[in-house]
Write an enzyme that holds these catalytic residues in place. Sequence first.
Site, PDB file in Angstrom:
ATOM      1  N   SER A 111     -12.280  26.530 -27.488  1.00  0.00           N
ATOM      2  CA  SER A 111     -12.241  25.517 -28.303  1.00  0.00           C
ATOM      3  C   SER A 111     -11.098  25.471 -29.323  1.00  0.00           C
ATOM      4  CB  SER A 111     -13.689  25.249 -28.991  1.00  0.00           C
ATOM      5  OG  SER A 111     -13.688  24.638 -30.113  1.00  0.00           O
TER       6      SER A 111
ATOM      7  N   ASN B 268     -15.927  28.276 -23.042  1.00  0.00           N
ATOM      8  CA  ASN B 268     -16.735  26.981 -22.311  1.00  0.00           C
ATOM      9  C   ASN B 268     -16.576  26.884 -20.748  1.00  0.00           C
ATOM     10  OD1 ASN B 268     -17.447  26.106 -24.743  1.00  0.00           O
ATOM     11  ND2 ASN B 268     -15.506  24.896 -24.915  1.00  0.00           N
TER      12      ASN B 268
ATOM     13  N   THR C 176     -39.876  26.503 -11.832  1.00  0.00           N
ATOM     14  CA  THR C 176     -40.297  25.069 -11.553  1.00  0.00           C
ATOM     15  C   THR C 176     -40.507  24.321 -12.801  1.00  0.00           C
ATOM     16  OG1 THR C 176     -42.609  25.264 -11.525  1.00  0.00           O
ATOM     17  CG2 THR C 176     -41.592  25.622  -9.551  1.00  0.00           C
ATOM     18  N   HIS C 177     -39.853  23.007 -13.022  1.00  0.00           N
ATOM     19  CA  HIS C 177     -39.867  22.258 -14.314  1.00  0.00           C
ATOM     20  C   HIS C 177     -39.093  23.027 -15.044  1.00  0.00           C
ATOM     21  CE1 HIS C 177     -43.728  20.085 -12.452  1.00  0.00           C
ATOM     22  NE2 HIS C 177     -43.893  21.228 -12.029  1.00  0.00           N
TER      23      HIS C 177
ATOM     24  N   SER D 295       0.853  -1.188  -0.152  1.00  0.00           N
ATOM     25  CA  SER D 295       0.127   0.042   0.024  1.00  0.00           C
ATOM     26  C   SER D 295       0.806   1.273   0.050  1.00  0.00           C
ATOM     27  CB  SER D 295      -1.153   0.093   1.109  1.00  0.00           C
ATOM     28  OG  SER D 295      -0.233  -0.214   2.410  1.00  0.00           O
TER      29      SER D 295
ATOM     30  N   LYS E 122     -16.031  30.165 -29.103  1.00  0.00           N
ATOM     31  CA  LYS E 122     -16.446  29.559 -27.832  1.00  0.00           C
ATOM     32  C   LYS E 122     -15.641  29.824 -26.742  1.00  0.00           C
ATOM     33  CE  LYS E 122     -18.880  26.286 -27.554  1.00  0.00           C
ATOM     34  NZ  LYS E 122     -18.664  24.957 -27.985  1.00  0.00           N
TER      35      LYS E 122
ATOM     36  N   ASN F 194      -2.930  -3.091  12.729  1.00  0.00           N
ATOM     37  CA  ASN F 194      -4.502  -3.089  12.726  1.00  0.00           C
ATOM     38  C   ASN F 194      -4.865  -1.928  13.311  1.00  0.00           C
ATOM     39  OD1 ASN F 194      -3.904  -5.491  11.312  1.00  0.00           O
ATOM     40  ND2 ASN F 194      -4.888  -6.679  12.564  1.00  0.00           N
TER      41      ASN F 194
ATOM     42  N   LYS G 213      -8.219   3.316   1.438  1.00  0.00           N
ATOM     43  CA  LYS G 213      -7.367   4.539   1.320  1.00  0.00           C
ATOM     44  C   LYS G 213      -7.703   5.215   0.034  1.00  0.00           C
ATOM     45  CE  LYS G 213      -4.604   2.479   4.718  1.00  0.00           C
ATOM     46  NZ  LYS G 213      -5.572   1.496   4.537  1.00  0.00           N
TER      47      LYS G 213
ATOM     48  N   GLU H  70     -18.449  22.388 -15.395  1.00  0.00           N
ATOM     49  CA  GLU H  70     -18.903  20.986 -15.935  1.00  0.00           C
ATOM     50  C   GLU H  70     -17.959  19.903 -15.456  1.00  0.00           C
ATOM     51  OE1 GLU H  70     -18.931  21.127 -20.494  1.00  0.00           O
ATOM     52  OE2 GLU H  70     -18.457  23.266 -20.010  1.00  0.00           O
TER      53      GLU H  70
END
Length: 460
Positions: free
Chosen positions: A280, A288, A158-159, A26, A286, A113, A328, A293
């Site tokens: 882009s 972005n 809403t919606h 590990s 662009k 342990n 971990k 995101e």
Amino acid sequence: MDKNSGAWSGRFSEPVDELVKRYTASIPFDYRLAEFDIKGSLAHARMLRHVGVLSAQDLAAIEGGMADILGEIRAGRFEWSLDLEDVHLNIEKALTARIGDAGKRLHTGRSRNDQVATDVRLYLRDALERIQSGLRACQASLLDLAEEHAATVMPGFTHLQVAQPVTFGHHMLAYFEMLSRDHDRLGDVRKRVNRLPLGAAALAGTSYPIDREFVARELGFDGVCENSLDAVSDRDFAIEFSAAASLVMVHLSRLSEELILWMSPRFGFIDLADRFCTGSSIMPQKKNPDVPELVRGKTGRVFGHLMGLLTLMKGQPLAYNKDNQEDKEPLFDTVDTLVDTLTLYADMLKGLRVKPEAMRRAAAEGFSTATDLADYLVKKGLPFRDAHEAVARAVRAAEARNCDLAELSLTELQAFSPLVGEDVFAVLTLEGSLAARNHIGGTAPAQVKAAVARARAAIA
Ligand code: ARG
């Protein structure tokens, strides 16, 4: 000579297979526990001295040796060895190489342990603090936006359909509330993280006259784990942390989704600072919103870690099993993801440019004050269901004429209900609609300002 000698190889007649060594080690990831491992070892050694199991000279040698090792680790000069499997054996071996027999006495009354369970809890306690302060930084940014835009009108949805006007400040305060609960939840997780497993040894406790309360005090734990089998075995504290972390990401992912939508020219409600966006390689126009995101995207890996940890635990018999070594990487990645996300977010919100004209235009377009007209008729004595019906017909008429409710004339409005009077136009305005929702939790600018003041006091 097998380099594992001194740890456990005495019992074996052939060296461990190379792939097995790599598979079971590990150290490639648990080296990150080093500082906590040393802290735990020092507390254990001081306790052994306190109860007379370790001599004063041995303790002094251990303290000196550990200080040197810690210095080397911090300077990046410590050489981690795969042959030594994990962070615990690497450090113990380095200690013994320096100070001889005193180093070999450190592991008295202890096992890897209970050692690793202690390290993970110390790590997580520290991580909780960093995440909680990241949450507070984001909340402070949200409050600044809420205060500045306590009266900036936008459409509430809403919606994802225009519903009623709200203020942008009110909208930001919704996220403030979510992050407040996240902060509380992590504080609650901390109570169960902050317990000491050391003393459980391998699984059954130890025959030395240890003082676990002493170690707990040294390490700032609130108490000891009450059952040795449970102490070395369960990782429920890591699982509940991951669940709380997942909720943090849910909240930030939702906000990210909104920022992305709002930055689309179709909405045009906000702009993000250039340093949080990328261009882009093919479309020169662009800009972005990569950071939101990716926050939305990274939410998936945090959920995945929660599932991973739950699954890791579910089939394990008591007590410690090597399966637990797999706790971990998901834990570290969850912490790293949250700390980075919160740090970026606090700054990104500071650089948010709000476009009030676009928000107002959108709020004015969707008949967002229709409910206000219905409420107006109710106050004049019409039952709500009838008012709803009358306003629905008015909306249809306005739609056919391609205008807003407020642009219909008094006579036109009276065609839908004779109860309509001159005073109707005050309730049809966006400002009138906002100001009317004047109670705790409502969107009226005065309430938003009061909520900001309360929130500032709450996180001070
Ligand atoms: N590297 C191990 C882990 O992370 C440490 C404990 C090992 N204990 C053992 N009995 N092999 O869980």
